[in-house]
Structures are given as structure tokens and as C-alpha cells.
Design a protein around this motif. Structure first.
Motif, short mmCIF file in Angstrom:
data_model
loop_
_atom_site.label_atom_id
_atom_site.label_comp_id
_atom_site.label_asym_id
_atom_site.label_seq_id
_atom_site.Cartn_x
_atom_site.Cartn_y
_atom_site.Cartn_z
N PHE A 225 66.80 -22.33 77.62
CA PHE A 225 66.76 -23.00 76.32
C PHE A 225 67.54 -22.14 75.32
N ASN A 226 68.73 -22.61 74.94
CA ASN A 226 69.54 -21.85 73.99
C ASN A 226 68.93 -22.00 72.60
N LEU A 227 68.12 -21.02 72.25
CA LEU A 227 67.37 -21.10 71.00
C LEU A 227 68.29 -21.09 69.78
N THR A 228 69.41 -20.39 69.89
CA THR A 228 70.35 -20.32 68.76
C THR A 228 70.91 -21.70 68.45
N ASN A 229 71.37 -22.43 69.47
CA ASN A 229 71.91 -23.76 69.25
C ASN A 229 70.84 -24.76 68.83
N ILE A 230 69.63 -24.60 69.40
CA ILE A 230 68.55 -25.53 69.05
C ILE A 230 68.15 -25.38 67.59
N ILE A 231 68.07 -24.15 67.10
CA ILE A 231 67.61 -23.91 65.72
C ILE A 231 68.76 -24.01 64.72
N ALA A 232 69.90 -23.34 65.01
CA ALA A 232 70.99 -23.25 64.03
C ALA A 232 72.07 -24.30 64.22
N GLY A 233 71.98 -25.10 65.28
CA GLY A 233 73.02 -26.09 65.53
C GLY A 233 74.16 -25.50 66.34
N TYR A 234 74.88 -26.39 67.02
CA TYR A 234 75.95 -25.93 67.91
C TYR A 234 77.16 -25.45 67.10
N LYS A 235 77.71 -24.31 67.53
CA LYS A 235 78.92 -23.75 66.93
C LYS A 235 79.79 -23.22 68.06
N THR A 236 81.04 -23.69 68.12
CA THR A 236 81.90 -23.40 69.26
C THR A 236 82.14 -21.92 69.44
N ASP A 237 82.46 -21.22 68.37
CA ASP A 237 82.87 -19.82 68.47
C ASP A 237 81.78 -18.84 68.04
N PRO B 196 74.10 -28.37 74.55
CA PRO B 196 74.20 -27.01 74.01
C PRO B 196 72.87 -26.26 73.99
N GLY B 197 71.76 -26.98 74.13
CA GLY B 197 70.46 -26.32 74.05
C GLY B 197 69.70 -26.20 75.35
N ILE B 198 70.07 -26.97 76.39
CA ILE B 198 69.29 -26.98 77.63
C ILE B 198 70.22 -26.82 78.83
N GLY B 199 69.86 -25.89 79.72
CA GLY B 199 70.64 -25.69 80.93
C GLY B 199 69.76 -25.22 82.07
N VAL B 200 70.34 -25.12 83.25
CA VAL B 200 69.63 -24.61 84.43
C VAL B 200 70.54 -23.63 85.15
N PHE C 85 79.29 -15.89 68.12
CA PHE C 85 79.40 -14.65 68.89
C PHE C 85 78.17 -14.40 69.76
N TYR C 86 76.98 -14.66 69.22
CA TYR C 86 75.75 -14.29 69.94
C TYR C 86 74.84 -15.50 70.11
N ASN C 87 74.30 -15.63 71.34
CA ASN C 87 73.31 -16.66 71.62
C ASN C 87 72.16 -16.03 72.40
N ILE C 88 70.96 -16.47 72.11
CA ILE C 88 69.78 -16.00 72.85
C ILE C 88 69.11 -17.21 73.49
N SER C 89 68.82 -17.11 74.78
CA SER C 89 68.27 -18.23 75.53
C SER C 89 67.04 -17.80 76.31
N PRO C 90 65.84 -18.06 75.81
CA PRO C 90 64.65 -17.84 76.64
C PRO C 90 64.69 -18.75 77.87
N TYR C 91 64.08 -18.32 78.96
CA TYR C 91 64.06 -19.15 80.15
C TYR C 91 62.75 -18.94 80.91
N ALA C 92 62.48 -19.89 81.79
CA ALA C 92 61.30 -19.83 82.67
C ALA C 92 61.68 -20.49 83.98
N GLY C 93 61.03 -20.02 85.07
CA GLY C 93 61.36 -20.60 86.36
C GLY C 93 60.45 -20.13 87.47
#
Length: 405
Positions: free
Chosen positions: A141-153, A88-92, A155-163
Motif C-alpha cells: 500500500f503506497n501510503l504516500t500516493n494514497i494520502i498525498a496523491g499521485y506524483k510522477t517524479d 498508484p496506491g495498491i500493488g503486489v 523522490f520518496y515513497n513509503i509503502s507498508p505491506y503485509a503477506g
């Protein structure tokens, strides 16, 4: 007195045999989900994939673009991508973006004509416009899930990224440059499989990318786009679970066993009282030399097994204690049985013998019962002996042989 004592002794044997029945235990499983909001199960590789597209505007930071008015620096921007969340916190994700960059140039690269909105005269700059495409890969990096924990429903997620990426112009002078990218990938839940996206991206390339080398080491691009992302296969994450096995039994059956035990206890008390009165006398040709008799015992076995369980060993330990406290001239018959409905006659013959020998070995080797007080026999496969239950025929019955004078 003698007849009464014999009747109680026989009744005691019948009651003890009844006490040996099996209590049926029902097993149920209860699955409990882990309540830790930071704990999830990792999904398979082909789960949690997504693809998306968006469109918006971009601004290029070249050597002279700051001299242009703000509106003259904005150009269209498009992107498409595909990606996967590993947790829930890391993707590509990997994608392609681009279209057109506009600005100002002094050396005439990608020039489209004079620019007449300069704040002063005598400084010759012309409009610049060129097409490009940009291939890149990002780590999100889904900062919302990393800080607040995973929640299925949520509404809003913020994910900083680098590449990193590869940016190429499609018109002369052709430039091909490695890009470094950072950004914010914002998602707004519309449905389980669909999100609205707001993607803010910054890219940095070499100063020569726009065909003109100035006083800057690098040039940059800033884009903002709105779009949609579709999530496919498994889209969410499961919590770890704990399975608890609970055991219950039929209350009526349990009460019946208690009643039988109480009756057995009452018969024992009555027999002890008569034995105390009889002392060492001979009663109906039965010689009683001590005030204690060992009741019959039933030990059951699983199908095609002769292994003695730990529960049965506990009961045999009590039984061995009674044997050693009883008249040492008593001899106990150990008789093995098998269920005729299971296995061949030859197998049942062997199995019933092995079960009798297993009980014999436990009593002699583990509880030091005198071998002279034990004798074994076996009956092979037999029909249901008790309660029409084949389990009670996969058994060994141990009972005292009464000495006749």
C-alpha cells in the motif's frame, strides 16, 4: 415604375440565392488533463511491473537468543522479488529471501559449539546456526500516493505491506512453517526506471522453527536491507483527459455573408416600398396581390443522403411562414439535385428525386403548406452549380413561379 420594380425583384432573387452559400466551419480539439491529483487512468495488465534485489542483516528472536550479545545475533540477509502496481496506491509482489540465522540453543539443535559470553555461569547454551529459505507474497500500500496523491517524479515513497509465506530450514532438524509478514518498503527515486530501496521486514513463525520448543508460542525474524528496484514497461500513470471541440470560421467569409445579408435586407426594403406604392396594380405582366414575396432557398445534403437536418428544418419553417403569408396563387418549384462527381447516373437520379420529395414532405406535413402551392422536379447529377463547390450541388432549390397574366 414597373420596370424598376421588376429589376429590384430579380435582384432580390439573385441576392437570396447567393445568401444560401455554406459557411465553412473549422473544428479543433483541445485536450485538457484532469488536475485531480488522486485521479489516474488504470493501465494495462503488463504495465507497471518491477523487480528488485537487496542485501542486509537480520536478527532472529528464538527462545534463548536474547542471552547473546547484539553483534552475535546479526546474520546476513538477501532477497529478490518481482511485483506489479495495479494502481498508484495498491500493488503486489512475490519473492524469496533468506540465507543464515544465528542465535543460541539449549537442546543442541543446529549447534556449532559453546558460547562463552554468557553473563552468568552454570547455564549451558551453545551457539546456533542454520540456513533457511523463505518464499512469500505481499500486498503493498503506497501510503504516500494514497494520502498525498499521485506524483510522477516524487523522490520518496513509503509503502507498508503485509503477506504470507513459507519458511523452510535446509538442515536437520528440517522444519517447514507458514509465516506471517509485515514491513515497510521505502523507495528513493534515482531515475524514471530505477529506485533505491530500504526494506524493513518482520516475519513470525511457529516456536519449533529453530528446532527447539520453549516458552514462546511464536518466533520472529527482523531484517533490514538496501537494494535496487527496476521498473519496466509503462512506469507511470496518465491523468484522465477531457476533449473539447471548438468551432471557428473564416472571418472574411463570415463578413461576406453579412454584407450579402445587408444587401438582401436593403433590396427587401426597396421592394416593400414599391409594392406599397403599386398596391394591387399589374406590373410588367406580374400580378402582385400582397406586399410580400418568398425568396429562393437552398438546402444542402450530405453525400448519398436525403435526410433533412434540423438546421434545414428551421430555415424551412421560416420559408413556410412566408409562403402562407404570400399570395396563395403562387406556386413554388422544389427541384432536387445531386453531384455528378459522386455516384452513378442512376443513383443520382434517384437521390435528387428523393431530396425534392423530402423537402416537399417537410413543408406539407410539418409546416402545413398547401400541397397545391408546391410542385417537385429533379435534375439527377449536375456539375458544380455554385462557387465550384460540389457540396452545393447536393441540394434542393425551392423558388416561386411568377404568375404571368
Amino acid at each position: 415604375m414597373n420596370k424598376k420594380l421588376l429589376a429590384i425583384a430579380l435582384g432580390l432573387g439573385i441576392s437570396a440565392a447567393s445568401y444560401g452559400q455554406t459557411l465553412t466551419v473549422k473544428r479543433d480539439s483541445v485536450v485538457t488533463e484532469d488536475s485531480d491529483k488522486y485521479s489516474v487512468k488504470t493501465n494495462r495488465f503488463f504495465d507497471n511491473w518491477f523487480f528488485g534485489a537487496s542485501a542486509g542483516g537480520q536478527m532472529f528472536f528464538g527462545d534463548h537468543n536474547k542471552q547473546a550479545e547484539f553483534g552475535d545475533r546479526i546474520s546476513p540477509y538477501f532477497q529478490g522479488y518481482v511485483g506489479k502496481w495495479f494502481t498508484p496506491g495498491i500493488g503486489v509482489r512475490a519473492g524469496v529471501d533468506g540465507f543464515k540465522i544465528v542465535g543460541l540453543t539449549q537442546n543442541g539443535s543446529h549447534s556449532t559449539g559453546p558460547y562463552d559470553k554468557l553473563p552468568w555461569e552454570g547455564y549451558e547454551l551453545t551457539r546456533q546456526e542454520f540456513n533457511y529459505w523463505h518464499v512469500r507474497a505481499d500486498v503493498l500500500f503506497n501510503l504516500t500516493n494514497i494520502i498525498a496523491g499521485y506524483k510522477t517524479d516524487r523522490f520518496y515513497n513509503i509503502s507498508p505491506y503485509a503477506g504470507l509465506g513459507w519458511m523452510v530450514t535446509t538442515e536437520e532438524p528440517i522444519e517447514r512453517e507458514v509465516s506471517a509478514n509485515i514491513g515497510l518498503f521505502n523507495t528513493f527515486r534515482l531515475a524514471k526506471s530505477l529506485d533505491l530501496t530500504l526494506d524493513v521486514r518482520g516475519a513470525m513463525v511457529n516456536d519449533r522453527f529453530d528446532g527447539e520448543i520453549g516458552g514462546r508460542r511464536n518466533e520472529g525474524q527482523l531484517s533490514t536491507s538496501l537494494g535496487l528496484v527496476y521498473k519496466f514497461n509503462k512506469r507511470d500513470w496518465n491523468r484522465p483527459t477531457t476533449t473539447t471541440i471548438t468551432e471557428t470560421y473564416d472571418q472574411a467569409e463570415f463578413q461576406n455573408l453579412i454584407n450579402r445579408l445587408q444587401k438582401l435586407e436593403a433590396d427587401n426594403d426597396a421592394l416593400r416600398k414599391l409594392l406599397a406604392e403599386a398596391k394591387d396594380s399589374t406590373i410588367t405582366n406580374i400580378n402582385v396581390k400582397k406586399n410580400l414575396l418568398a425568396a429562393p432557398i437552398l438546402v444542402t445534403f450530405p453525400i448519398n443522403k436525403s435526410t433533412v437536418s434540423n438546421e434545414a428544418r428551421v430555415n424551412l419553417g421560416f420559408f413556410a411562414k412566408l409562403i402562407k403569408e404570400t399570395n396563395s396563387e403562387f406556386v413554388y418549384s422544389i427541384t432536387g439535385y445531386a453531384d455528378e462527381g459522386t455516384g452513378t447516373p442512376a443513383i443520382n437520379e434517384r437521390l435528387s428525386k428523393a431530396r425534392a420529395e423530402a423537402i416537399y414532405n417537410v413543408l406539407v406535413n410539418e409546416f402545413n403548406v398547401n400541397p397545391k402551392q408546391l410542385k417537385t422536379s429533379h435534375k439527377g447529377g449536375v456539375p458544380n452549380m455554385f462557387y465550384n463547390d460540389p457540396r452545393l450541388s447536393r441540394a434542393v432549390i425551392t423558388i416561386a413561379d411568377i404568375l404571368i397574366k
